[in-house]
Design a protein around this motif. Structure first.
Motif, short mmCIF file in Angstrom:
data_model
loop_
_atom_site.label_atom_id
_atom_site.label_comp_id
_atom_site.label_asym_id
_atom_site.label_seq_id
_atom_site.Cartn_x
_atom_site.Cartn_y
_atom_site.Cartn_z
N TYR A 243 37.10 53.92 40.29
CA TYR A 243 37.36 55.12 39.50
C TYR A 243 38.83 55.07 39.12
CZ TYR A 243 37.16 60.01 37.99
OH TYR A 243 37.22 61.17 37.26
N SER A 244 39.69 55.83 39.76
CA SER A 244 41.12 55.61 39.58
C SER A 244 41.60 54.56 40.56
CB SER A 244 41.88 56.92 39.79
OG SER A 244 41.61 57.46 41.07
N GLY A 245 40.94 54.50 41.73
CA GLY A 245 41.21 53.46 42.72
C GLY A 245 39.92 52.73 43.04
N VAL A 246 39.90 52.05 44.18
CA VAL A 246 38.73 51.31 44.61
C VAL A 246 38.29 51.83 45.98
CG1 VAL A 246 37.83 49.05 45.31
CG2 VAL A 246 39.32 49.24 43.33
N LEU A 261 45.23 48.61 47.09
CA LEU A 261 45.39 47.69 45.98
C LEU A 261 46.83 47.19 45.93
CD1 LEU A 261 43.38 49.53 43.19
CD2 LEU A 261 42.68 47.51 44.47
N PRO A 262 47.07 46.00 45.37
CA PRO A 262 48.43 45.46 45.31
C PRO A 262 49.33 46.29 44.42
CG PRO A 262 46.93 44.13 44.00
CD PRO A 262 46.07 45.08 44.77
N THR A 263 50.61 46.32 44.78
CA THR A 263 51.62 47.03 43.99
C THR A 263 52.88 46.17 43.91
OG1 THR A 263 52.46 48.16 45.96
CG2 THR A 263 50.78 49.32 44.66
N GLY A 264 53.81 46.58 43.04
CA GLY A 264 55.09 45.87 42.92
C GLY A 264 55.00 44.66 42.03
N ASN A 266 54.97 42.35 39.01
CA ASN A 266 54.64 42.55 37.61
C ASN A 266 53.51 43.55 37.40
OD1 ASN A 266 56.53 40.65 36.67
ND2 ASN A 266 55.13 38.96 37.14
N ILE A 267 53.05 44.19 38.49
CA ILE A 267 51.96 45.15 38.38
C ILE A 267 52.51 46.48 37.91
CG2 ILE A 267 50.13 46.35 39.61
CD1 ILE A 267 50.02 44.00 41.54
N ILE A 268 52.12 46.90 36.72
CA ILE A 268 52.59 48.17 36.17
C ILE A 268 51.80 49.32 36.76
CG2 ILE A 268 52.89 49.51 34.05
CD1 ILE A 268 53.22 46.87 32.57
N THR A 269 50.49 49.16 36.84
CA THR A 269 49.64 50.17 37.44
C THR A 269 48.57 49.48 38.26
OG1 THR A 269 48.21 52.09 37.00
CG2 THR A 269 48.08 50.24 35.46
N SER A 270 48.11 50.12 39.29
CA SER A 270 47.15 49.50 40.19
C SER A 270 45.83 50.26 40.15
CB SER A 270 47.72 49.46 41.61
OG SER A 270 46.93 48.66 42.44
N GLN A 271 45.01 49.93 39.17
CA GLN A 271 43.70 50.52 39.03
C GLN A 271 42.69 49.43 38.69
OE1 GLN A 271 43.65 53.70 36.18
NE2 GLN A 271 45.18 54.93 37.26
N VAL A 272 41.43 49.66 39.02
CA VAL A 272 40.36 48.73 38.70
C VAL A 272 39.30 49.48 37.92
CG1 VAL A 272 38.52 47.29 39.63
CG2 VAL A 272 40.79 47.22 40.66
N LYS A 280 29.85 37.16 48.99
CA LYS A 280 30.12 38.28 49.89
C LYS A 280 31.60 38.46 50.18
CE LYS A 280 29.44 35.65 54.18
NZ LYS A 280 30.79 35.89 54.74
N ASP A 281 32.42 37.44 49.93
CA ASP A 281 33.84 37.53 50.22
C ASP A 281 34.71 37.68 48.96
OD1 ASP A 281 33.59 37.21 53.03
OD2 ASP A 281 33.24 35.07 52.72
N THR A 282 34.22 37.20 47.83
CA THR A 282 35.05 37.13 46.62
C THR A 282 34.56 38.11 45.56
OG1 THR A 282 35.46 34.79 47.05
CG2 THR A 282 35.99 35.62 44.85
N ILE A 283 35.42 39.07 45.23
CA ILE A 283 35.13 40.07 44.21
C ILE A 283 36.26 40.02 43.18
CG2 ILE A 283 34.63 42.50 43.75
CD1 ILE A 283 32.70 41.32 45.73
N TRP A 284 35.91 40.00 41.92
CA TRP A 284 36.91 40.09 40.85
C TRP A 284 36.98 41.51 40.35
CZ3 TRP A 284 40.05 36.18 39.09
CH2 TRP A 284 39.73 34.90 39.50
N GLY A 285 38.19 42.02 40.12
CA GLY A 285 38.36 43.34 39.56
C GLY A 285 39.41 43.30 38.46
#
Length: 286
Positions: A243-246, A261-264, A266-272, A280-285
């Protein structure tokens, strides 16, 4: 006993160095132009300056994208690739107050699109049986609704959701669109069906909420006071929603726990907004 001397042939050594140099050049050239783990921008014919509303890949080579509704007298486009995105072609256009929100293909020939209309344009649901080159309009619950999302289990069983109305809500067909049943009047932006029984709908408007069904849509129960833009489950218990987060669930969507979620950097905003799961271990967002 005579000593055995090792003799180096200068000609053979030169030949070896020559071929080693060629091999090193080939490796360096390929790494320079195809960096491992990199991203390559894809180009396709201009769909009238429109953005992309959804993408669907059947395998590593074959995929489709669609364009959304943006205003009256609009034109919707379907573009297709058969070489992993290196080349895209416009395979279908439809004019008349129409836009496509979602596209989904069951196999290389059979696919569905749903979308929005401006009351007298596109009814909202179409089916292709030739890989996206031609589409037939299917019957919909209400021609004046705009269908924001769909979930397709097979050619017969399809869910549609609408956040407009009346009537709006969630609809299901089990005969390919010949007849529809309103599952709930709860207006929804998104739907995700894990199987024929378990699924979720989300509303992202003024009073956002996520509702869950475990009996194929006969009953829906609110499990969260926020909606979702995408849901990804790897089994009947473990899933994520954005939604706004995960948030993550390990009990089939009854309870949800916020994820860091990661921050700092080059990440301007941290949303998915969208998910894709590999295993089961690897998810792309994104």
């Amino acid at each position: 006993m005579k000593a055995i001397k090792k003799i180096f042939d200068p000609n053979k050594l030169s030949t070896l160095l020559f071929y080693s140099s060629i091999l090193a050049f080939i490796i360096a050239f390929n790494f320079a132009h195809n960096p491992p783990g990199g991203w390559t921008q894809q180009y396709f014919p201009n769909p009238g300056g429109r953005s992309i509303s959804d993408i669907c890949f059947l395998d590593s080579l074959t995929g489709w994208v669609v364009t959304p509704y943006s205003g009256q007298n609009d034109t919707a486009y379907v573009l297709k690739t058969t070489d992993g995105g290196d080349n895209w072609n416009i395979v279908y256009t439809r004019t008349g107050d129409v836009g496509f929100q979602r596209i989904y293909f069951l196999n290389s020939t059979t696919g569905f699109v749903c979308g929005a209309n401006d009351f007298f344009g596109y009814p909202g649901l179409s089916k292709s049986t030739d890989g996206g080159f031609s589409w037939i309009t299917l019957n919909v619950p209400d021609a004046f609704d705009q269908y924001n999302d769909m979930s397709v289990l097979n050619e017969d069983t399809i869910w549609l959701v609408s956040n407009t109305g009346p009537p709006g809500g969630v609809y299901r067909t089990t005969n390919g669109g010949a007849a529809w049943t309103q599952q709930t009047a709860f207006r929804a932006d998104k739907i995700y069906m894990y199987n024929s029984r378990i699924g979720f709908i989300g509303y992202n408007g003024g009073s956002p909420a996520t509702q869950r069904t475990t009996n194929g849509g006969l009953n829906w129960v609110t499990v969260e006071n926020d909606g979702f833009r995408d849901v990804c489950f790897i089994d009947s218990l473990t899933g994520w929603k954005a939604y706004s987060g995960v948030k993550k669930t390990t009990d089939g969507g009854i309870t949800w726990i916020s994820q860091q979620l990661p921050t700092g950097g080059n990440i301007i905003t941290s949303q998915v907004r969208e998910f894709s799961n590999v295993n089961k271990d690897t998810i792309w967002g994104v």
